[in-house]
Design an enzyme around this catalytic site. Structure first.
Site, PDB file in Angstrom:
ATOM      1  N   CYS A  38      43.756  43.191  32.079  1.00 36.94           N
ATOM      2  CA  CYS A  38      44.016  43.767  30.756  1.00 36.94           C
ATOM      3  C   CYS A  38      45.155  43.035  30.059  1.00 36.94           C
ATOM      4  O   CYS A  38      45.379  43.222  28.871  1.00 36.94           O
ATOM      5  CB  CYS A  38      44.326  45.258  30.847  1.00 36.94           C
ATOM      6  SG  CYS A  38      45.838  45.625  31.736  1.00 36.94           S
ATOM      7  N   CYS A 108      46.746  51.720  35.128  1.00 35.76           N
ATOM      8  CA  CYS A 108      48.027  51.573  34.418  1.00 35.76           C
ATOM      9  C   CYS A 108      49.155  52.174  35.253  1.00 35.76           C
ATOM     10  O   CYS A 108      50.268  51.654  35.270  1.00 35.76           O
ATOM     11  CB  CYS A 108      47.968  52.249  33.052  1.00 35.76           C
ATOM     12  SG  CYS A 108      46.447  51.912  32.150  1.00 35.76           S
TER      13      CYS A 108
HETATM   14 FE1  FES Z   1      46.290  47.675  31.301  1.00 31.91          FE
HETATM   15 FE2  FES Z   1      46.893  50.109  30.656  1.00 31.91          FE
HETATM   16  S1  FES Z   1      45.169  48.984  29.981  1.00 31.91           S
HETATM   17  S2  FES Z   1      48.001  48.786  31.909  1.00 31.91           S
END
Ligand code: FES
Length: 154
Positions: A38, A108
């Site tokens: 991400c 996360c």
């Molecule tokens: Fe990557 Fe939240 S989407 S840490």
């Protein structure tokens, strides 16, 4: 089609008003972890006293709202604790304290747990200490290095 993600009030509250944002100069330990998938990055600073108690803890998170909320909660949960207690902080405990996280946002909270461990590892290395159960940090931070170089940070 975009998906609407619902967060608990507690997550929204920590996201809107995060605790312990910032950095600590001459920190006892600093840990940075990133998630290459991400692209989010979290850095945690610890100020540990001579008795191994975390006197202060700050964070910088370049990431999503759930990453900010979990960093905020994780730093609150380890402040005033011993390094051994901080090591036991799990992403599950952080999630529970936040009233839960949507399934797509569970990773996360893992970033927060790993950043705490990385900062503890740095503290242990600097002080030539062995903390039982502490392992070298997960290193998924190639993009992090690039990011910091680009932003001029160390
Ligand atoms: Fe990557 Fe939240 S989407 S840490």
């Amino acid at each position: 089609m975009s998906q609407i993600i619902e967060y608990s009030d507690k997550v929204m509250e920590h996201f809107s008003n995060p605790r312990n944002v910032g950095e600590i100069e001459n920190a006892s330990g600093v840990g940075t972890v990133g998630n290459a998938k991400c692209g989010d990055i979290m850095r945690i600073y610890l100020d540990v006293d001579e008795n191994g108690i975390i006197k202060d803890c700050k964070f910088k998170t370049f990431g999503c709202g759930a990453a900010v909320a979990t960093s905020s909660m994780a730093t609150e949960m380890i402040k005033g604790k011993s390094v051994e207690e901080a090591l036991k902080l799990t992403n599950k405990a952080v999630q529970e304290a936040l009233g839960g996280l949507p399934a797509v946002k569970v990773h996360c909270s893992l970033l927060a747990e790993e950043a705490v461990h990385a900062a503890l590892w740095d503290y242990a290395q600097k002080n030539h200490l062995e903390i039982e159960g502490l392992k070298p940090p997960v290193d998924d931070i190639d993009e992090t290095k690039e990011f910091y170089e680009m932003s001029g940070e160390q």
